[in-house]
Design an enzyme around this catalytic site. Structure first.
Site, short mmCIF file in Angstrom:
data_model
loop_
_atom_site.label_atom_id
_atom_site.label_comp_id
_atom_site.label_asym_id
_atom_site.label_seq_id
_atom_site.Cartn_x
_atom_site.Cartn_y
_atom_site.Cartn_z
N ASN A 158 0.88 -1.17 0.00
CA ASN A 158 0.00 0.00 0.00
C ASN A 158 0.91 1.22 0.00
O ASN A 158 1.43 1.62 1.04
CB ASN A 158 -0.91 -0.02 1.22
CG ASN A 158 -1.86 1.17 1.28
OD1 ASN A 158 -1.77 2.09 0.46
ND2 ASN A 158 -2.75 1.17 2.24
N ARG A 192 -2.65 -2.04 -3.44
CA ARG A 192 -3.85 -1.24 -3.25
C ARG A 192 -3.81 -0.05 -4.19
O ARG A 192 -2.81 0.68 -4.25
CB ARG A 192 -3.94 -0.73 -1.81
CG ARG A 192 -5.17 0.13 -1.56
CD ARG A 192 -5.01 1.00 -0.34
NE ARG A 192 -6.20 1.82 -0.12
CZ ARG A 192 -6.18 3.00 0.50
NH1 ARG A 192 -5.05 3.49 0.97
NH2 ARG A 192 -7.29 3.68 0.66
N HIS A 205 -13.00 2.90 0.19
CA HIS A 205 -12.98 1.87 1.23
C HIS A 205 -13.70 0.59 0.79
O HIS A 205 -14.11 -0.22 1.61
CB HIS A 205 -13.63 2.36 2.54
CG HIS A 205 -12.97 3.53 3.17
ND1 HIS A 205 -13.69 4.50 3.85
CD2 HIS A 205 -11.68 3.90 3.24
CE1 HIS A 205 -12.86 5.41 4.32
NE2 HIS A 205 -11.62 5.07 3.96
N LEU A 264 -15.35 3.37 10.05
CA LEU A 264 -15.10 4.62 10.76
C LEU A 264 -13.64 4.69 11.19
O LEU A 264 -13.20 4.02 12.12
CB LEU A 264 -16.01 4.73 11.99
CG LEU A 264 -17.51 4.54 11.74
CD1 LEU A 264 -18.28 4.67 13.05
CD2 LEU A 264 -18.01 5.54 10.71
N ARG A 289 -12.21 16.02 7.23
CA ARG A 289 -13.06 16.33 6.08
C ARG A 289 -14.48 16.69 6.52
O ARG A 289 -14.99 16.15 7.49
CB ARG A 289 -13.12 15.14 5.11
CG ARG A 289 -11.78 14.74 4.56
CD ARG A 289 -11.91 13.48 3.70
NE ARG A 289 -10.61 12.85 3.53
CZ ARG A 289 -10.44 11.54 3.37
NH1 ARG A 289 -11.49 10.74 3.34
NH2 ARG A 289 -9.23 11.05 3.22
N GLU A 305 -8.01 -5.27 5.31
CA GLU A 305 -7.89 -4.97 3.89
C GLU A 305 -6.71 -5.69 3.26
O GLU A 305 -6.77 -6.09 2.09
CB GLU A 305 -7.78 -3.46 3.70
CG GLU A 305 -9.06 -2.71 4.04
CD GLU A 305 -8.88 -1.20 4.12
OE1 GLU A 305 -9.30 -0.53 3.16
OE2 GLU A 305 -8.35 -0.72 5.12
#
Length: 406
Positions: free
Chosen positions: A8, A89, A178, A207, A239, A382
């Protein structure tokens, strides 16, 4: 043994894991951060041992060479590990990819083409793939896209009410993010419940500092909160989440802010950080405990937005069987989980306070026995999902690769 090296690559970091996709375990885990700075940091963990190095690392090419050197010095030996693939990724797959793909020149060109839609992520992801191909040229490299799970959203969910010609010309639609996590967690939730994934109506709340919600019916995504970019949707660490787009026009016209100024404001100076000065919910909770009214309001805004999406997605799904929390906040913050479902008993959503403990490390049902809607905490993975998707594209007889010299 057959393993997948998962990479990643971020703008100034490389996260990596050597994963046994069959066993579902990580053989080694590492992080290289502060690439390009005067003092970079490497952490490599394997078999209960942690090795750290601090030294200058000029770029991602040197970073990946250092990564391979850590395996040589600390282990495990990559030849003995039998790497069958390298999984990368990639944040943005656009309208092109609804699943993993073996990297070739066409894929590299597509990822490059999509850089304007994910300028903070795709260039770094691309760099990691390019260097990885040079250092491990004899192993298949597989791109796994964050957007793939949402590629086939219903048109009514993916399409903005924007002039059709403009939207088509500039590829404006809901892409989500995601997706690898949402896909993994929704499948894992069905497994934990002993239910057929095809029969479940689920909401997944991912989250973390970035946050997103998804509605999943029968294992397929039917809606998601992040949109054209990861800015839309839930309140996040830095954000805004959902905001009237006319705020941007107002700030440009009346505050003299440029597009770049507003971009920075919305993405890096808003959310919890904009409301409290802190983007870490642990610190926000401490501020609330100390009587800080701004922090209390921020927490209310955060959880209210979650309830709004839960209610909306329950309507989209025509009912709800499971609600699952995941990622850093979702797995570790009992207060946020309780706030997210407060007042939703009319939907059949309740949490057992004795089960809703902080730092849940294993898949756990936290709703009362017999509740109409199962509420779960499922830690995301992930890296394992990327490894499994990468391995699924590689023939079983594929040989292990060796790092290229240099």
């Amino acid at each position: 043994m057959s393993t997948v090296l998962v990479i990643n690559s971020g703008s100034s970091s490389i996260k990596y894991q050597l994963v046994d996709p069959g066993a579902g375990t990580a053989v080694a885990v590492g992080l290289i951060e502060r690439i390009g700075e005067s003092q970079s940091h490497i952490v490599h963990r394997t078999d209960g041992h942690t090795e750290e190095r601090r030294l200058p690392i000029a770029d991602h090419g040197e970073g990946l060479r250092r990564l391979l050197a850590m395996f040589d010095a600390v282990g495990p030996d990559l030849t003995a590990a039998g790497i069958c693939a390298v999984g990368h990724r990639v944040v943005m797959g656009g309208r092109h990819y609804d699943g993993p793909v073996v990297v070739d020149q066409e894929v590299l060109d597509r990822i490059t083409e999509l850089c304007p839609l994910a300028p903070l992520h795709n260039p770094a992801n691309l760099k990691g793939i390019q260097v990885g191909l040079a250092l491990l040229p004899d192993v298949p490299h597989v791109a796994v896209f964050d957007t793939a799970f949402f590629r086939n959203l219903p048109a009514a969910a993916a399409t903005y009410a924007l002039d059709r010609e403009v939207a088509e010309k500039y590829a404006v639609r809901r892409y989500g993010a995601h997706g690898t996590s949402h896909q993994y967690v929704s499948a894992k939730a069905a497994e934990v419940l002993g239910r057929d994934l095809a029969d479940l109506r689920q909401i997944v709340l991912h989250l973390g500092n970035g946050a997103s919600a998804s509605a999943v019916a029968g294992g397929a995504a039917v809606d998601t909160s992040m949109g054209f970019t990861p800015l839309e949707g839930l309140v996040m660490g830095t954000r805004t989440g959902d905001i009237d787009p006319a705020v941007a026009f107002h700030l440009e016209r009346n505050a003299g802010m440029s597009v770049d100024d507003i971009d920075t404001l919305f993405n890096k100076r808003s959310g919890l950080k904009g409301l409290t000065g802190e983007n870490d919910l642990r610190l926000v909770h401490k501020m609330v405990a100390d009587g800080d009214d701004a922090a209390r309001l921020a927490l209310e805004i955060y959880t209210r937005r979650l309830r709004k999406y839960i209610g909306g997605y329950a309507a989209v799904l025509g009912g709800l069987d499971a609600l699952t929390f995941t990622a850093g906040v979702g797995e570790n913050d009992a207060t946020v989980r309780a706030g997210a479902v407060e007042g939703l008993e009319f939907l059949g959503i309740r949490i057992d306070p004795d089960r809703n403990t902080d730092r849940i490390k294993e898949p756990t049902v936290i709703s009362p026995d017999g509740a109409p809607v199962a509420v779960l905490v499922v830690p995301t993975n992930e890296e394992l999902a990327i490894a499994q998707q990468a391995a699924s594209l590689v023939p079983a007889e594929a040989g292990a690769g060796r790092p290229a010299a240099g």
